[in-house]
Design a protein around this motif. Sequence first.
Motif, PDB file in Angstrom:
ATOM      1  N   GLY A 196      -2.979   4.599   3.988  1.00  0.00           N
ATOM      2  CA  GLY A 196      -1.729   5.828   4.107  1.00  0.00           C
ATOM      3  C   GLY A 196      -2.185   6.552   5.420  1.00  0.00           C
ATOM      4  N   GLY A 197      -3.584   6.543   5.094  1.00  0.00           N
ATOM      5  CA  GLY A 197      -3.670   7.537   6.560  1.00  0.00           C
ATOM      6  C   GLY A 197      -3.168   7.225   7.694  1.00  0.00           C
ATOM      7  N   ARG A 198      -3.284   6.573   8.375  1.00  0.00           N
ATOM      8  CA  ARG A 198      -2.799   6.202   9.776  1.00  0.00           C
ATOM      9  C   ARG A 198      -1.501   6.623   9.562  1.00  0.00           C
ATOM     10  N   SER A 199      -0.327   5.618   8.915  1.00  0.00           N
ATOM     11  CA  SER A 199       0.727   5.848   8.354  1.00  0.00           C
ATOM     12  C   SER A 199       1.388   6.790   8.658  1.00  0.00           C
ATOM     13  N   ALA A 200      -0.084   8.083   7.984  1.00  0.00           N
ATOM     14  CA  ALA A 200       0.625   9.394   7.888  1.00  0.00           C
ATOM     15  C   ALA A 200       0.639   9.868   9.857  1.00  0.00           C
ATOM     16  N   MET A 201       0.033   9.460   9.818  1.00  0.00           N
ATOM     17  CA  MET A 201      -0.862  10.075  11.776  1.00  0.00           C
ATOM     18  C   MET A 201       0.361   9.286  12.225  1.00  0.00           C
TER      19      MET A 201
ATOM     20  N   VAL B  79       4.065   5.113   3.231  1.00  0.00           N
ATOM     21  CA  VAL B  79       4.343   4.601   2.380  1.00  0.00           C
ATOM     22  C   VAL B  79       2.871   4.451   2.022  1.00  0.00           C
ATOM     23  N   VAL B  80       2.969   5.558   0.991  1.00  0.00           N
ATOM     24  CA  VAL B  80       1.808   5.945  -0.027  1.00  0.00           C
ATOM     25  C   VAL B  80       0.325   4.653  -0.331  1.00  0.00           C
ATOM     26  N   GLY B  81      -0.599   5.087   0.072  1.00  0.00           N
ATOM     27  CA  GLY B  81      -1.190   3.947  -0.996  1.00  0.00           C
ATOM     28  C   GLY B  81      -1.377   2.255  -0.103  1.00  0.00           C
ATOM     29  N   GLY B  82      -0.477   2.842   0.977  1.00  0.00           N
ATOM     30  CA  GLY B  82      -1.055   1.341   2.000  1.00  0.00           C
ATOM     31  C   GLY B  82      -0.209  -0.450   1.091  1.00  0.00           C
ATOM     32  N   MET B  83      -1.186  -0.830   2.423  1.00  0.00           N
ATOM     33  CA  MET B  83      -1.685  -2.928   1.856  1.00  0.00           C
ATOM     34  C   MET B  83      -2.610  -2.456   0.924  1.00  0.00           C
ATOM     35  N   LEU B  84      -2.839  -1.726   0.323  1.00  0.00           N
ATOM     36  CA  LEU B  84      -4.084  -2.121  -0.773  1.00  0.00           C
ATOM     37  C   LEU B  84      -2.880  -1.731  -2.576  1.00  0.00           C
TER      38      LEU B  84
END
Length: 99
Positions: free
Chosen positions: A66-71, A86-91
């Motif tokens: 979720g960090g890079r997607s926020a950027m 998308v919070v939590g991402g692929m994890l």
Amino acid sequence: MNFITTEELLQKIDAGEQFSIIDVRENEEVANGMIPGAKHIPLGQVDSSLGQIDKSVPHYIICKAGGRSAMACEILEENGFTATNVVGGMLEWDGELQF
């Protein structure tokens, strides 16, 4: 910035809603699987790829956690796109994967 959970995104996919998913992880990460139909644009290439992204549909941005997607969402929003992180991402992704 807007946020969505992986569960909510899966519901939107199942409902057949019109949108785009952009995966901003690196090449070696997407080799382990992507959401079917997602477009792969590594975070470092988002700026230079704006011309390839459709402004007429909403975009759901995903990475590993979720960090890079926020950027990436910030970059897209600054350029007039509708982007949701998308919070939590692929994890957290529990749906199908394409390889």
